[in-house]
Enzyme design. Structure first.
Site, PDB file in Angstrom:
ATOM      1  N   ASN A  29      73.491  32.994 -18.310  1.00 56.23           N
ATOM      2  CA  ASN A  29      72.918  33.770 -17.201  1.00 56.23           C
ATOM      3  C   ASN A  29      71.912  32.990 -16.358  1.00 56.23           C
ATOM      4  OD1 ASN A  29      71.163  33.878 -19.405  1.00 56.23           O
ATOM      5  ND2 ASN A  29      70.242  35.765 -18.697  1.00 56.23           N
ATOM      6  N   CYS A  73      68.102  38.940 -19.175  1.00 56.39           N
ATOM      7  CA  CYS A  73      67.776  39.697 -20.381  1.00 56.39           C
ATOM      8  C   CYS A  73      66.550  40.576 -20.174  1.00 56.39           C
ATOM      9  CB  CYS A  73      67.551  38.745 -21.546  1.00 56.39           C
ATOM     10  SG  CYS A  73      66.345  37.469 -21.143  1.00 56.39           S
ATOM     11  N   GLU A 105      59.014  31.812 -27.908  1.00 53.41           N
ATOM     12  CA  GLU A 105      59.026  30.563 -27.159  1.00 53.41           C
ATOM     13  C   GLU A 105      57.801  30.564 -26.252  1.00 53.41           C
ATOM     14  OE1 GLU A 105      62.917  30.792 -25.249  1.00 53.41           O
ATOM     15  OE2 GLU A 105      63.757  29.536 -26.836  1.00 53.41           O
ATOM     16  N   GLU A 144      66.346  34.252 -29.442  1.00 51.84           N
ATOM     17  CA  GLU A 144      66.007  35.061 -28.259  1.00 51.84           C
ATOM     18  C   GLU A 144      67.267  35.832 -27.900  1.00 51.84           C
ATOM     19  OE1 GLU A 144      63.046  35.260 -27.117  1.00 51.84           O
ATOM     20  OE2 GLU A 144      62.173  33.609 -28.226  1.00 51.84           O
TER      21      GLU A 144
END
Ligand code: NDP
Length: 496
Positions: free
Chosen positions: A166, A298, A477, A264
């Protein structure tokens, strides 16, 4: 006019069938099998390049190169590592136009978005960790006159980095930059669906003079290349961004091997709008948080909860604004919504719109595949879609669709909004619109999410922890959290 003409020639050259190569041990190489996969331009539905159909043998080569390079790279001074990263950042900036065009063609996203968000952010990732590593420090713990402890932070080894389609270069570099800064060497796999900018990054790394084997990029399918990286017995750390079900399967392989894992994963983020919000700002941002990148971020807010007092007004205005969004040619400056990344994903999104109808949802805007003409007649487009009338706990409101589809639902009380917001298995991001500071703090405290945006969306400070709770992932992260992940703490205790 001449500029336009040159731009089109540039596109034709870029679209001429290009053969993507792996980047192993500092060189661009063919897959050992010599077989390739088709790579599609989603806005035209046509194959425009081929990518290596690599397998575990290519991963083994990449691992061997990374292992050999680790010897030097792990003890290269942080100043030298920083210099390489900054050089890569500068080269990404220098090649902004080329990279943005490649990202737009490969992914279907509007060129403007790639130019203003994706590629600048990829440069920023290298810049951030190129400088961040110079400020990274470890701890010391004094036991007064008895002993002193100090903690070393040593690079873990060869890191496996796997990223989705994405935000291709943006998310790929978000893993690679901290890994390299921390002194790890890397075997990385971009999504097979959007491999082009990762390939262009290999060329940039060669130009930057990055030592051979420090970064290795193996292209190919997830179940082949991705799986070979995850199950490699000597790769001790996996940084993965992608879907929750892939994350689950990765965890089931990596956990018994005691690998360090950063996952993630997916999201189904709530956007909670109170009547006292700054209405115009909320409306403009909600349009973006719903449909930016075709809703394939996301962090998009796909479940919109609106206080009943303003529900009707919001619905009318939101539909009007959504209908004004220009959907189509990603290279057109005016386009706000480009193509869906693949035919398969387009079909998945359309099947969710059908499901919403079966669940009693009313499509109040969009809802259909968009059939464009000429060069785009076989492209994968979907109208930005708004659905209302669904219960908060139906599948449409619980499962990740990852497309230009949102639901709108009224609420009466703060408690009701919170209950619905927290009702999914996910917990990545949340958005809240209110001018009431006390309420904003209270809600932020109670939302099940790794990130809460109050009166904004996608405002990012790269120092902050980034990640989700529940089925949205494990670990964080960003900032020093990523450097902690790519290093192993070792405590040394000296008796005085
Ligand atoms: P996938 O999980 O399908 O794929 C992600 C990456 O994993 C790709 O490179 C893929 O390769 C690879 N892969 C697939 N199967 C395996 C396997 N068995 N072992 C190892 N690697 C594998 O996700 P998508 O690419 O479809 O990305 C969309 C998802 O990513 C959404 O759920 C979205 O929410 C999530 N996401 C999460 C973010 C976050 O920060 N939390 C950010 C962005 C996206 P290939 O493409 O070749 O199949």
């Amino acid at each position: 006019m001449l500029q336009f003409f040159l731009f089109r020639i540039f596109i034709v050259i870029l679209e001429a069938m290009q053969q993507i190569k792996n980047y192993i041990n500092g060189a661009l190489t063919e897959p050992l099998s010599k077989t390739y996969l088709d790579n599609f331009n989603p806005s035209t539905g046509k194959v425009y390049s081929v990518i290596p159909d690599s397998d575990e043998k290519d991963v083994e080569l990449a691992y061997s190169a990374a292992k050999a390079a680790f010897k030097d790279w792990s003890v290269t001074s942080k100043e030298k590592r920083s210099a390489y990263l900054l050089k890569i950042a500068a080269l990404i900036e220098k090649n902004l136009d080329k990279l943005a065009l490649a990202e737009s063609i490969d992914n279907g996203k509007p060129l403007k978005l790639a130019k203003t968000v994706d590629i600048p952010r990829a440069a920023a990732n290298f810049h951030f960790y190129g400088t961040g590593i110079l400020h990274y420090a470890s701890h010391a713990h004094s036991m007064e006159e008895t002993a002193i402890n100090y903690t070393l932070r040593q690079p873990v080894g060869v890191a496996g980095c796997i990223s989705p389609w994405n935000l291709p270069l943006y998310l790929f570099s978000w893993k690679i930059a901290p890994a390299l800064a921390a002194g790890c060497t890397v075997v990385a796999k971009p999504s097979e669906i959007t491999p082009m900018t990762a390939f262009l990054l290999s060329e940039i790394c060669i130009e930057a003079g990055l030592p051979a084997g420090v970064l290795n990029i193996v292209h190919g399918l997830g179940p082949k290349v991705g799986n070979a990286i995850v199950s490699h017995k000597d790769i001790p750390l996996i940084s993965f961004t992608g879907g929750t079900s892939t994350g689950k399967s990765i965890a089931s392989i990596a956990a018994p091997m005691f690998k360090k894992l950063s996952l993630e994963l997916g999201g189904k983020n709530p956007n909670i709008i109170f009547a006292d919000c700054d209405y115009d700002k909320m409306l403009a941002t909600t349009l973006n948080s719903s449909f930016a990148n075709q809703g394939q971020i996301c962090l998009c807010g796909s479940r919109i909860f609106v206080e009943r007092k303003i529900y009707d007004k919001f619905k009318t205005d939101f539909i009007t604004k959504t209908k004004e969004l220009i959907v189509g040619d990603p290279l057109n400056e005016k386009t706000k919504v480009g193509a869906i990344v693949s035919k398969q994903h387009q079909q998945k999104i359309l099947s969710y719109i059908e499901l919403a109808k079966q669940e009693g949802g009313k499509i109040v805007c969009g809802g259909k595949q968009l059939n464009l003409t000429n060069a785009f007649s076989e492209g994968y487009f979907i109208e930005p879609t708004i659905i209302e009338g669904l219960p908060y706990n139906c599948r449409t409101n619980q499962e990740e669709i990852f497309g230009p589809v949102v639901t709108i639902t009224p609420f009466d009380t703060e408690e009701e909004a919170l209950m619905m917001a927290n009702s999914t298995v996910y917990g990545l991001a949340s958005i809240v619109w209110t001018q009431n500071l006390t309420r904003a703090h209270k809600i932020a405290n109670s939302l099940h999410a790794g990130i809460v945006w109050i009166n904004c969306w996608l405002l990012r400070d790269l120092r902050t922890p980034f990640g989700g709770v529940k089925a949205s992932g494990v670990g964080r992260e960003g900032g020093f959290e990523a450097l902690d992940f790519f290093t192993e703490p070792k405590n040394v205790c000296i008796k005085l």
